[in-house]
Design an enzyme around this catalytic site. Structure first.
Site, PDB file in Angstrom:
ATOM      1  NE  ARG A  90      -3.391   2.372   2.837  1.00  0.00           N
ATOM      2  CZ  ARG A  90      -4.294   2.485   3.798  1.00  0.00           C
ATOM      3  NH1 ARG A  90      -4.457   1.512   4.678  1.00  0.00           N
ATOM      4  NH2 ARG A  90      -5.048   3.566   3.895  1.00  0.00           N
ATOM      5  CG  ASN A 144     -10.932  -0.826  -1.078  1.00  0.00           C
ATOM      6  OD1 ASN A 144     -12.023  -0.686  -1.604  1.00  0.00           O
ATOM      7  ND2 ASN A 144     -10.601  -0.283   0.091  1.00  0.00           N
ATOM      8  CB  CYS A 164     -17.805   0.781   0.229  1.00  0.00           C
ATOM      9  SG  CYS A 164     -16.866   2.248   0.676  1.00  0.00           S
ATOM     10  CG  HIS A 194     -13.588   4.217  -2.575  1.00  0.00           C
ATOM     11  ND1 HIS A 194     -12.367   3.729  -2.167  1.00  0.00           N
ATOM     12  CD2 HIS A 194     -14.484   3.807  -1.637  1.00  0.00           C
ATOM     13  CE1 HIS A 194     -12.524   3.034  -1.044  1.00  0.00           C
ATOM     14  NE2 HIS A 194     -13.794   3.061  -0.707  1.00  0.00           N
ATOM     15  CE1 TYR A 241     -10.801   6.421  -0.868  1.00  0.00           C
ATOM     16  CE2 TYR A 241     -12.952   6.491   0.187  1.00  0.00           C
ATOM     17  CZ  TYR A 241     -11.662   5.997   0.124  1.00  0.00           C
ATOM     18  OH  TYR A 241     -11.235   5.093   1.062  1.00  0.00           O
TER      19      TYR A 241
HETATM   20  C1  G6P Z   1     -12.707   3.489   4.267  1.00  0.00           C
HETATM   21  C2  G6P Z   1     -12.949   2.935   2.902  1.00  0.00           C
HETATM   22  C3  G6P Z   1     -12.299   1.587   2.801  1.00  0.00           C
HETATM   23  C4  G6P Z   1     -10.823   1.722   3.090  1.00  0.00           C
HETATM   24  C5  G6P Z   1     -10.619   2.377   4.442  1.00  0.00           C
HETATM   25  C6  G6P Z   1      -9.153   2.711   4.661  1.00  0.00           C
HETATM   26  O1  G6P Z   1     -13.288   2.618   5.176  1.00  0.00           O
HETATM   27  O2  G6P Z   1     -14.304   2.802   2.603  1.00  0.00           O
HETATM   28  O3  G6P Z   1     -12.523   1.088   1.516  1.00  0.00           O
HETATM   29  O4  G6P Z   1     -10.207   0.461   3.073  1.00  0.00           O
HETATM   30  O5  G6P Z   1     -11.330   3.569   4.535  1.00  0.00           O
HETATM   31  O6  G6P Z   1      -8.952   2.929   6.018  1.00  0.00           O
HETATM   32  P1  G6P Z   1      -7.463   2.984   6.598  1.00  0.00           P
HETATM   33  O7  G6P Z   1      -7.629   3.142   8.047  1.00  0.00           O
HETATM   34  O8  G6P Z   1      -6.835   1.668   6.189  1.00  0.00           O
HETATM   35  O9  G6P Z   1      -6.807   4.139   5.945  1.00  0.00           O
HETATM   36 MN    MN Z   2     -14.550   1.634   0.803  1.00  0.00          MN
END
Ligand code: G6P
Ligand code: MN
Ligand code: MN
Length: 417
Positions: A90, A144, A164, A194, A241
């Protein structure tokens, strides 16, 4: 019923278990199977999950396994919440595009494409095992990029729905602002995963979005990182997003001088794993609320309960377009309110989408179809095409450059590279 969680060693799992425990009346589970390739994580997170269930007096047995075949066997529903390559991969998604002046984000733009390339083959392999060992089970995909992964699953003939937490997050926040129960709020949510806008907020059937924007516009815009003038002008609430589009260059400038989200999350994960390893800890730590997954468990419980119980209630999910948005292919995957029952999700009709949103939705949907082609069939040319089709890349030299870098950085995860 048995429910399997693939990626069960995730630090998010206690969020899910907390929901299963609180909402057990809605979703009676007899077995929860956590599946993960990482044995240490399985042991730590599995131990924590068992303590949470015991504390709540939940009767479900909790099993752990590294073998997908065993974990999904006999499950009625399989939740996918895995992350191929973990926070390290990531981090590359979030930093590599920046070198080319493009936003660094794990689901949007070039980073999202890299994630799709890594993830689609793994998810399809898992889904094949679900088909063999849990025929008829529903696959609920939280992995995702949800739109692309869900389309990959549906194209391969699996029983899948994408999930989501953005919509349920808005529902809960608007309900709190209005001081009403969330169940009374229905969102006019439209777009792709998103890439969505709330065009109405119905309270008991009456649109209160204008009132929300008049009374709470500043707070709503601030939480999204968007100018309040823009949100008030649109008379719609974009998801956060959309900031990556509407404020692209500003975000790039910010990202260049701040640590990546992956780095922040990696630090949180170590702290969380330490807490989960403590035999005295049996409730979800507050630190978990700093992750983006708020209300993920509520959304997952509601979705599985409606699939199992044929409830037919309306939830925002990722499913086939089938003419709902007439300007997209029928087999595109969209994120809209849908009636959810034993046969799956059926989108509710959507009011015509304004050109202001329609063009961007169509643009990104076309990108998603090319991203899926690249993920399924591989090849730097296909990666380049997807980048060329993405509204946040689009230029030939950028697409060339990013395609080479992206494939190089993800080679270990790409079966074809
Ligand atoms: C939100 C989105 C998810 C994503 C997450 C990331 O929940 O809907 O799709 O995975 O944010 O969260 P993080 O804490 O990993 O940045
Ligand atoms: Mn999401
Ligand atoms: Mn190789």
């Amino acid at each position: 019923m048995k429910l399997a969680v693939v990626g069960g060693g995730s630090t998010y799992t206690p969020e899910l278990i907390d929901g299963f425990a609180r909402l057990r009346g809605e979703l009676p589970l007899s077995e929860i199977a956590l599946v993960d390739p990482d044995e240490r994580r399985l042991a730590t997170v599995g131990g924590m999950a068992r303590r949470m269930l015991a504390r709540a007096g939940h009767p479900a047995t909790l099993t752990t396994t590294t073998r997908v075949e065993d974990g999904v066997a006999g499950a009625a529903a399989v939740l996918l919440q895995l992350r191929v390559g973990g926070q390290a991969a990531r981090n590359v998604d979030e930093t590599l595009p920046l070198e080319c002046g493009c936003v660094g984000q794990e689901t949007t733009g070039a980073g999202g494409l890299a994630k799709a390339l890594r993830t689609v083959p793994v998810v399809l392999d898992i889904a094949g095992k679900v088909r063999a060992h849990a025929p008829g089970a529903w696959i609920v995909d939280f992995t995702n990029p949800v739109g692309i992964v869900t389309r990959a699953l549906l194209d391969a003939g699996h029983r899948a729905i994408g999930l989501c937490n953005v919509a349920i997050g808005f529902q809960r926040r608007f309900a709190a602002l209005l001081g009403v129960a969330p169940e009374r709020i229905a969102l006019g949510h439209v777009g792709l995963n998103h890439l969505t806008w709330e065009r109405s907020v119905l309270l008991d059937g009456v649109d209160v979005l204008p009132r929300l924007l008049d009374e709470h516009g500043e707070g709503i815009a601030e939480a999204l990182g968007l100018p309040v003038g823009l949100v008030r002008h649109l008379r719609a609430v974009p998801s956060y997003y959309l900031r990556y589009f509407y404020e692209h260059d500003r975000v790039v400038a910010e990202q260049r001088t701040s640590p990546s989200r992956a780095a922040e999350v990696a630090a949180m994960e170590s702290a969380l794993l330490e807490m989960y390893a403590d035999p005295a800890v049996d409730t979800k730590p507050d630190l978990l609320d700093k992750r983006g997954g708020a209300f993920y468990s509520e959304a997952a419980v509601a979705l599985v309960a409606s699939l199992m119980g044929d409830r037919g209630d309306v939830q925002v999910v990722n499913t086939r377009n089938n003419g709902t948005l007439p300007f997209l292919d029928d087999d595109a995957v969209i994120e809209v309110p849908a009636a959810v029952g034993a046969a799956g999700a059926v989108p509710l009709p959507v009011d015509p989408v304004e050109p202001l949103y329609r063009g961007l939705i169509a643009h990104v949907s076309a990108y998603e179809s090319l991203a899926l082609e690249a993920a399924l069939h591989g090849g730097e040319d296909r990666v380049r095409d997807a980048l060329l089709a993405h509204p946040l890349v689009g230029q030939a030299s950028l697409a060339d450059d990013l395609a080479v870098r992206l494939v190089e950085a993800n080679r270990a995860f790409l079966p074809w590279a």
